[in-house]
Design a protein around this motif. Structure first.
Motif, PDB file in Angstrom:
ATOM      1  N   ILE A 150       0.834  -1.207   0.000  1.00  0.00           N
ATOM      2  CA  ILE A 150       0.000   0.000   0.000  1.00  0.00           C
ATOM      3  C   ILE A 150       0.867   1.255   0.000  1.00  0.00           C
ATOM      4  O   ILE A 150       2.034   1.223   0.407  1.00  0.00           O
ATOM      5  CB  ILE A 150      -0.974   0.072   1.208  1.00  0.00           C
ATOM      6  N   VAL A 204       0.599   5.078   1.630  1.00  0.00           N
ATOM      7  CA  VAL A 204      -0.139   5.963   2.538  1.00  0.00           C
ATOM      8  C   VAL A 204       0.277   7.401   2.237  1.00  0.00           C
ATOM      9  O   VAL A 204       1.478   7.711   2.199  1.00  0.00           O
ATOM     10  CB  VAL A 204       0.152   5.618   4.020  1.00  0.00           C
ATOM     11  N   GLU A 214      -7.820   5.867  -6.192  1.00  0.00           N
ATOM     12  CA  GLU A 214      -7.834   4.851  -5.135  1.00  0.00           C
ATOM     13  C   GLU A 214      -6.738   3.819  -5.304  1.00  0.00           C
ATOM     14  O   GLU A 214      -6.374   3.134  -4.344  1.00  0.00           O
ATOM     15  CB  GLU A 214      -9.201   4.163  -5.099  1.00  0.00           C
ATOM     16  N   PRO A 247      -3.206  -0.055  -3.637  1.00  0.00           N
ATOM     17  CA  PRO A 247      -4.088   0.939  -3.008  1.00  0.00           C
ATOM     18  C   PRO A 247      -3.326   2.207  -2.588  1.00  0.00           C
ATOM     19  O   PRO A 247      -2.209   2.131  -2.065  1.00  0.00           O
ATOM     20  CB  PRO A 247      -4.624   0.202  -1.768  1.00  0.00           C
ATOM     21  N   VAL A 257      -3.908   5.228  -0.064  1.00  0.00           N
ATOM     22  CA  VAL A 257      -4.786   5.478   1.097  1.00  0.00           C
ATOM     23  C   VAL A 257      -4.360   6.753   1.816  1.00  0.00           C
ATOM     24  O   VAL A 257      -3.183   6.917   2.183  1.00  0.00           O
ATOM     25  CB  VAL A 257      -4.748   4.288   2.089  1.00  0.00           C
ATOM     26  N   ASP A 312      -7.712   8.110   6.723  1.00  0.00           N
ATOM     27  CA  ASP A 312      -8.501   6.907   6.416  1.00  0.00           C
ATOM     28  C   ASP A 312      -7.755   5.650   6.865  1.00  0.00           C
ATOM     29  O   ASP A 312      -8.344   4.723   7.429  1.00  0.00           O
ATOM     30  CB  ASP A 312      -8.796   6.814   4.909  1.00  0.00           C
ATOM     31  N   TRP A 313      -6.440   5.626   6.611  1.00  0.00           N
ATOM     32  CA  TRP A 313      -5.655   4.448   6.986  1.00  0.00           C
ATOM     33  C   TRP A 313      -5.638   4.253   8.512  1.00  0.00           C
ATOM     34  O   TRP A 313      -5.778   3.141   9.008  1.00  0.00           O
ATOM     35  CB  TRP A 313      -4.224   4.595   6.457  1.00  0.00           C
ATOM     36  N   GLU A 368      -8.731   2.501   9.724  1.00  0.00           N
ATOM     37  CA  GLU A 368      -9.041   1.122   9.306  1.00  0.00           C
ATOM     38  C   GLU A 368      -9.102   0.223  10.529  1.00  0.00           C
ATOM     39  O   GLU A 368      -8.311   0.361  11.450  1.00  0.00           O
ATOM     40  CB  GLU A 368      -7.948   0.604   8.355  1.00  0.00           C
TER      41      GLU A 368
END
Length: 402
Positions: A375, A377, A385, A391, A393, A397-398, A401
């Motif tokens: 991912i 970040v 997205e 992904p 992120v 938002d991360w 999770e």
């Protein structure tokens, strides 16, 4: 929000409950003022709700006025014998900051062997988990690392719903002042004052005093350097030379000792470099991350800037909070910000304050040829997205999770 409401830490409390009435001694570790003492009191309240009588719960805080004279093994045994019920029923032993008592390990082991007991201890120095405790209790204790509030806990304290429009503003406050509970609930005008107090307490009590450092000026200079260079590869020589350029004379031996002390006091964490292809640790520079972004800001004189490294710091501590062991990844000449592992799970994390226009932040990740999760970040929100199937992120938002 009232004090009792505020400090509910259900995830941590649940871990204590999960190991209740097992043979394991529960050891709550972490930086001072992160909530260990409150967690111990929450567990005490839980035991009372489970109808365990007061005289079978022995609670001692060794930094309180009542117990601060108990500094030796003999005195601790005397106090136990005074408090132990004589009916042979199970006792619940809750000991806060027990490492200030010389020989506490032998006493704890003696109680564990001789009495029907459930034992929880807290400590703000990692050395308590090595040496004699490790020898006496090999495999018989479970460590519960505790950190300042996560962003999820921060929102809960502020009574902000994760879907609220206030989340972005809340994240800015969290990034600036960090997650120490006493700072989170304070009015903005006094947050920095409280952070200064926490910083001085950690540095002077948990590091300098414990190590017998008479002049903490060099120690504070090392802390400032590390705080200003979170997320940068550093080594001892670089620190020594930087301090010398500022007129502060020190040696590699002293700096190494201070780095060890700062890790032991849970103020900084060191991430080692890991060669992903060769599957081995590199004996080279590491990166240091500070336990709380509010303390970082305090240590560097409240100056802003360095956004990317601050973002890396938040991601690193959150990965630790989620139970991962975290390394810096190296893939030939490329760097992968974090390789996070937990049991048979691995995540590769790239951190970017903003996505560059001319290159993909995902390129380094795409060079890793295994199938583990990858991912990126980001410090800013992007409509995109994913890129190349990886992904993208946004940090807030991360952090939210599950």
């Amino acid at each position: 929000m009232g004090r009792n409401q505020l400090f509910q830490r259900p995830a941590y409390l649940q871990r204590l409950i999960d190991f209740k009435d097992t043979d394991f001694i529960k050891v709550i570790t972490g930086v001072r003022r992160s909530g260990k003492s409150v967690l111990l009191l929450l567990y005490k309240e839980y035991l009372k709700q489970e109808n365990i009588s007061d005289d079978h719960i022995i609670y001692m805080n060794f930094e309180s006025f009542e117990y601060q004279t108990i500094t030796t093994e003999e005195k601790l045994w005397e106090k136990f014998h005074e408090k132990l019920p004589k009916d042979g029923e199970k006792i619940y032993l809750l000991l806060d900051e027990v490492q200030v008592v010389d020989g506490w390990q032998r006493v704890i082991n003696g109680v564990r062997v001789s009495f029907n007991s459930d034992i929880v201890i807290t400590g703000s120095n990692a050395k308590m988990l090595s040496g004699e405790l490790a020898t006496l209790l090999s495999g018989l204790y479970i460590e519960i690392p505790m950190y300042p509030l996560s962003f999820q806990e921060f929102l809960a304290v502020k009574e902000i719903h994760p879907d609220s429009r206030k989340v972005d503003t809340a994240y800015e406050e969290y990034e600036k002042y960090g997650g120490f509970p006493s700072v989170v609930i304070a009015e903005e005008g006094i947050k920095d004052t409280i952070l200064s107090g926490i910083f001085d307490t950690i540095v002077l009590n948990d590091v300098a005093l414990r190590a017998g450092i008479k002049d903490p000026a060099v120690l504070k200079s090392v802390i400032r350097f590390l705080a200003d260079n979170v997320g940068q590869l550093v080594n001892t020589n670089k620190i020594v030379n930087t301090l010398k350029s500022k007129g502060i004379e020190t040696t590699s031996h002293t700096v190494n000792r201070y780095l060890d002390l700062l890790e032991s006091g849970y103020l900084f964490y060191r991430a080692k470099q890991y060669d992903i292809r060769g599957r081995e640790y590199l004996r080279t520079n590491g990166k240091y991350f500070i336990v709380d972004t509010g303390l970082r800001r305090n240590a560097v004189g409240r100056k802003d800037g360095n956004y990317s490294n601050r973002l890396e710091n938040i991601v690193y501590i959150e990965l630790l909070r989620r139970g991962y062991s975290v390394d810096i990844g190296k893939l030939e000449q490329k760097e992968i910000d974090f390789v996070a592992r937990k049991l048979d799970e691995t995540i590769y994390v790239q951190v970017a304050y903003q996505m560059p226009n001319n290159t993909h932040e995902t390129d380094n990740l795409l060079n890793i040829k295994d199938n583990y999760k990858k991912i990126v970040v980001t410090g800013r929100y992007y409509e995109v997205e994913q890129i190349d199937g990886i992904p993208i992120v946004y940090i807030a938002d991360w952090l939210l999770e599950k």
